[in-house]
Design a protein around this motif. Structure first.
Motif, short mmCIF file in Angstrom:
data_model
loop_
_atom_site.label_atom_id
_atom_site.label_comp_id
_atom_site.label_asym_id
_atom_site.label_seq_id
_atom_site.Cartn_x
_atom_site.Cartn_y
_atom_site.Cartn_z
N MET A 1 -6.85 -9.10 3.23
CA MET A 1 -6.46 -8.47 2.72
C MET A 1 -7.11 -7.44 1.56
SD MET A 1 -2.64 -9.41 1.58
CE MET A 1 -1.51 -8.62 3.02
N ASN A 2 -7.54 -6.42 1.55
CA ASN A 2 -8.53 -5.72 0.24
C ASN A 2 -7.40 -5.18 -0.71
OD1 ASN A 2 -10.65 -5.25 -0.93
ND2 ASN A 2 -11.62 -4.08 1.03
N LEU A 3 -6.44 -5.93 -2.02
CA LEU A 3 -6.05 -5.51 -2.66
C LEU A 3 -6.64 -4.91 -3.41
CD1 LEU A 3 -3.06 -5.37 -3.75
CD2 LEU A 3 -3.11 -7.35 -4.58
N GLY A 4 -8.24 -5.11 -3.56
CA GLY A 4 -8.28 -4.71 -5.13
C GLY A 4 -9.03 -2.85 -4.45
N PHE A 5 -9.53 -2.81 -3.46
CA PHE A 5 -9.87 -1.55 -2.77
C PHE A 5 -8.27 -0.82 -2.51
CE2 PHE A 5 -9.86 1.30 0.67
CZ PHE A 5 -11.03 2.32 0.23
N ASN A 6 -7.52 -1.78 -2.33
CA ASN A 6 -6.13 -0.86 -2.57
C ASN A 6 -5.48 -0.37 -3.80
OD1 ASN A 6 -5.83 -0.42 0.54
ND2 ASN A 6 -5.06 -2.52 0.44
N LEU A 7 -5.55 -1.20 -4.41
CA LEU A 7 -5.23 0.06 -6.26
C LEU A 7 -5.94 0.94 -6.38
CD1 LEU A 7 -4.64 -3.49 -7.56
CD2 LEU A 7 -2.43 -2.08 -7.09
N ALA A 8 -7.32 0.39 -5.98
CA ALA A 8 -8.23 1.76 -6.43
C ALA A 8 -8.14 2.92 -6.11
CB ALA A 8 -9.62 1.26 -6.20
N GLY A 10 -5.24 4.67 -5.45
CA GLY A 10 -3.96 5.53 -6.25
C GLY A 10 -2.80 5.25 -6.07
N HIS A 11 -2.21 4.14 -5.99
CA HIS A 11 -1.17 3.79 -5.14
C HIS A 11 -0.93 2.73 -6.49
CE1 HIS A 11 -0.15 4.26 -0.70
NE2 HIS A 11 -1.73 3.71 -0.95
N THR A 13 1.12 0.37 -9.04
CA THR A 13 1.03 -0.78 -8.96
C THR A 13 3.13 -1.31 -7.68
OG1 THR A 13 0.59 -1.75 -10.53
CG2 THR A 13 1.49 -3.28 -9.77
N ALA A 14 4.09 -0.99 -8.55
CA ALA A 14 5.20 -0.80 -8.04
C ALA A 14 5.65 -0.57 -6.39
CB ALA A 14 6.59 0.56 -8.44
N PHE A 15 4.63 -0.38 -5.99
CA PHE A 15 4.06 0.35 -4.71
C PHE A 15 3.92 -1.67 -4.15
CE2 PHE A 15 1.47 0.33 -0.63
CZ PHE A 15 2.14 1.06 0.21
N TYR A 16 3.05 -1.52 -4.45
CA TYR A 16 2.96 -3.37 -3.98
C TYR A 16 4.14 -4.49 -4.13
CZ TYR A 16 -1.72 -1.44 -3.23
OH TYR A 16 -2.66 -0.11 -2.45
N VAL A 17 4.34 -4.06 -5.11
CA VAL A 17 5.63 -4.82 -5.34
C VAL A 17 6.87 -4.47 -4.89
CG1 VAL A 17 7.61 -5.41 -7.27
CG2 VAL A 17 5.45 -5.22 -8.41
N VAL A 18 7.42 -3.86 -4.59
CA VAL A 18 8.32 -3.70 -4.18
C VAL A 18 7.86 -3.99 -2.38
CG1 VAL A 18 9.50 -1.43 -1.98
CG2 VAL A 18 8.76 -1.57 -4.70
N HIS A 19 6.40 -4.01 -1.64
CA HIS A 19 6.30 -4.39 -0.43
C HIS A 19 6.04 -5.92 -0.51
CE1 HIS A 19 6.10 -0.23 0.45
NE2 HIS A 19 5.95 -0.39 1.31
#
Length: 62
Positions: A1-8, A10-11, A13-19
């Motif tokens: 998983m590349n969460l740091g790249f995905n946060l950059a 433009g998504h 944070t709520a997107f990641y919390v919900v998922h």
């Protein structure tokens, strides 16, 4: 998983919390259904011998 790249990406944070919550719920449901299925498969193979074993385990003397 590349969460740091995905946060950059433009998504919000709520997107990641919900998922993350959805993933956790799916894993829990999978484990529960797996346990139920495992017990059903394990219990179906015993036939009538399982009933006899249950009678002896009731604690009423047989």
């Amino acid at each position: 998983m590349n969460l740091g790249f995905n946060l950059a990406d433009g998504h919000p944070t709520a997107f990641y919390v919900v998922h993350g919550i959805l993933i956790a719920v799916n894993v829990v449901l999978g484990v529960v259904l797996g346990i139920i299925g495992w017990r059903a498969v394990r219990g179906s193979g015993s036939g009538s011998a399982g009933g006899a074993a249950l009678k002896g385990r009731r604690g009423d003397g047989g």
